[in-house]
Structures are given as C-alpha cells and as structure tokens.
Design an enzyme around this catalytic site. Sequence first.
Site, short mmCIF file in Angstrom:
data_model
loop_
_atom_site.label_atom_id
_atom_site.label_comp_id
_atom_site.label_asym_id
_atom_site.label_seq_id
_atom_site.Cartn_x
_atom_site.Cartn_y
_atom_site.Cartn_z
N TYR A 135 0.80 -1.23 0.00
CA TYR A 135 0.00 0.00 0.00
C TYR A 135 0.84 1.28 0.00
CZ TYR A 135 -4.52 -2.26 0.59
OH TYR A 135 -5.67 -2.98 0.39
N LYS A 194 3.22 -15.45 5.04
CA LYS A 194 3.51 -16.31 3.89
C LYS A 194 5.02 -16.52 3.90
CE LYS A 194 2.32 -18.43 0.02
NZ LYS A 194 1.48 -19.66 -0.01
N ASP A 228 -2.85 -18.45 2.84
CA ASP A 228 -3.75 -19.28 2.02
C ASP A 228 -4.47 -20.31 2.89
OD1 ASP A 228 -1.22 -20.39 2.37
OD2 ASP A 228 -1.06 -21.19 0.34
N ASP A 252 -6.34 -6.89 4.14
CA ASP A 252 -7.43 -6.42 3.27
C ASP A 252 -8.23 -7.61 2.75
OD1 ASP A 252 -8.93 -4.66 1.55
OD2 ASP A 252 -7.72 -5.43 -0.10
N ASP A 256 -12.37 -9.29 3.96
CA ASP A 256 -13.57 -9.43 3.13
C ASP A 256 -14.12 -10.85 3.28
OD1 ASP A 256 -13.44 -6.81 2.17
OD2 ASP A 256 -13.96 -7.42 0.12
C1 IPM Z 1 -10.69 -1.54 2.63
C2 IPM Z 1 -10.79 -1.13 1.19
C3 IPM Z 1 -9.63 -0.20 0.87
C4 IPM Z 1 -8.35 -0.95 1.11
C5 IPM Z 1 -9.67 0.39 -0.54
C6 IPM Z 1 -11.00 1.09 -0.83
C7 IPM Z 1 -8.53 1.33 -0.80
O1 IPM Z 1 -10.81 -2.24 0.37
O2 IPM Z 1 -10.79 -0.65 3.50
O3 IPM Z 1 -10.53 -2.73 2.90
O4 IPM Z 1 -7.85 -1.65 0.21
O5 IPM Z 1 -7.81 -0.85 2.22
MN MN Z 2 -10.82 -4.11 1.43
#
Ligand code: IPM
Ligand code: MN
Length: 360
Positions: A135, A194, A228, A252, A256
């Site tokens: 990042y 990893k 993984d 990140d 999700d």
């Molecule tokens: C998150 C989002 C952000 C990230 C994006 C929108 C830049 O996916 O907060 O997880 O990758 O951190």
């Molecule tokens: Mn994200």
Amino acid sequence: MYKIAVIGGDGTGPEVMAEAVKVLRAAAEKFGFKYETAEYDFGGVRYQRTGETLPDSAVEELRGFDAILLGAIGHPEVAPGILEKGILLRLRFELDQYINLRPVRLYPGVETPLKNKGPQEIDYVVVRENTGDLYTGAGGFTLKGTPHEVAIQTSIYTRYQVDRCLKYAFEYARKQGKKARGKGKENTLGLVGKTNVLTYVYDLWERAFHEMGKKEYPEIRRDYYHVDACCMWMVKNPEWFDVLVTGNMFGDIITDLGAITQGGMGLAAGGNINPEGVSMFEPIGGSAPKYTGQGVINPLACICAMGMMLENLGEEKAAAGVENAVKYVTANKLKSMAAGKMGYSTGEVGDLVAQHLADQ
Ligand code: IPM
Ligand code: MN
C-alpha cells in the site's frame, strides 16, 4: 465534549452515516456524554466539482478532532484509485492510523454461509497493519506500453512498523482475547503470513512476533498461519481463531472473507486506529452506488463502526449498549441483512437500534 468529524462520503455512505449519528445521539442521551459533530463533504461529488480530493488544510483540521466517522469512499464516475488514494489511504497514512481493527463476529439471527457455524464459532478479530506493505505506493513502470513493459509494486515493512503493530495486537489479545472475555482457556494471537514465499517481509514479521511474544507476552499463545491456509480455516474452523495479526495486503483480503462469514458487508465494521492520535471508523463495505438514495441499504455496519469509536473514546458502556442494541435488532427484527431485504428501510433500522438502546 467529544469533537467528531463526520465524512458521509459517496453513494450510500451519507445514508448509513445518518443512522450512525442517530444512534450516537441516543447513546449520548442514555449514557450521559456530550459530543459535537462537524460534517465534511469529501468524496466523489466534491472531486468532480472541484478537482480536489482532500484540500491541503483538511488533514491538519482533522487532527483537531477526537475521532472521525467515515461512510464510504468510491464513485462510479471517478477512475478507481483516485478517491481511494486521495482520501481514504491519505487519511490513514497522514494521520498514521497504523492499525486497522476488524472484528469478525456473527450476531444472533444473522445467516452465515458457513454450515453448522454460529455466534459461538465466528467470533474473532483481525488486526490488519494499515500503513505499509504493497500500500505504500512504491513501484513504477518502465517501457510502458511496449511488449516489454515492466511493472513493479513493492511490499515494504520496517521493523518499527511491524513492532508497533504487534505490540497493539498482543495488548489487544491480553485484554480482549477469548480468555479475557471468558470465552476460552487462553488468549491467543495468530500471525498470518507467507513465510514460505515472502521470505523477507514475513521473515521479519515472524522473528519480531516470536521475540516480542516470548519476552513480553509469554502467557499469550502464539499461532502461525500461512495466509492461504488461513482462508481455508476461516471457512472450515473459524472457532480456532481469537486475535489474528497480519500485514496490510493480506489483512485487506482476509477481512472481506471474514465479513461474508459474519453476514456480509451490511454488518462488517472497522476502525483505522492511531492509538496515540486521531482514529477513523468506517463500515468496510464501500459505497454501494446502485442503492444510493433508495433507503434500502443496511446501516448496521456503520452503526457498529460508531460503536467501535465509542469504545475507542473510552465510552465502554455506551459501546456495549450499541452492540447489544444491534444484536437485539438482528436477532428479533431484521428478516435479512441484505440491501432491500431487511423488511425495514435504512432509517427504520436506525430507529430500531436507537429505540432499543434507549429502552435497555
Ligand atoms: C478496505 C478497502 C480499501 C483498502 C480500498 C478502498 C482502498 O478495500 O478498506 O478494505 O484496500 O484498504
Ligand atoms: Mn478491502
């Protein structure tokens, strides 16, 4: 008097933010704290109008607040990366919010895609490092547009960044791990890395992890997962996890996955935390532009993010009150967590939480 900056942002961001502020007002009345809010219009619409993502004065101004609430950043007519880098990532970096705290918690009454798993099994927290890794923007092209084009994007970590993140994670495990919460025999911190391929960056993380754990947190059990395999166990055996710590990119991605196991983006909240500075709390789901203005989006993630803010401000009773009210609403009221399928409008869900908070 808490000074809170409110950035509704893009798409459905302002709608979910209105409900979080509604519940904040109810919490302040119930638990007797005072706050004032200041609204900022940063986001895609402002960018299209002015060509500016964040005015230069913004970061300095935001440093003067006790906390920031952020709805969502992302506009379908703005190229990907501009708003994300110009607003969200810039605030994370410049305010040095080096922790991204993302609980993965299944609330009662919420459907999970994981078979035979419930709130007992899905109850852990990811501590995502929030300033380094892929990042940082380090990289570039050479020979761009030719068949020999080279693209480089570099994962960067300093010992300092790794150590301060690990320290936060160990402290968190000590205070909020499963033993500390009366939910298990020990407090556990799992490093997600990893080390079999990323033999520089995750070697650093692994060495620092064991050094610090051995020396300063010997009572905390240390686990290690390759990222993984971690994804596999997040689906198959989420009950193994307590507190997980990882770098920015893996954090990140796995959060999700975590979010969908806790009932989806309508419920997943996170905090960009600078333990020594100003922190920013946000639902992690994004701006969901196709639902804008319809009153169908689920505001619970933003309400939970506001609850995390209260905890961070030291209003622990109020934070617990918000979480309990959300649990009551998921268990007894909402038909589904999905946009348009809740059985209530966005505003009605906010009302339900605020009402139950007041009645507790
Ligand atoms: C998150 C989002 C952000 C990230 C994006 C929108 C830049 O996916 O907060 O997880 O990758 O951190
Ligand atoms: Mn994200």
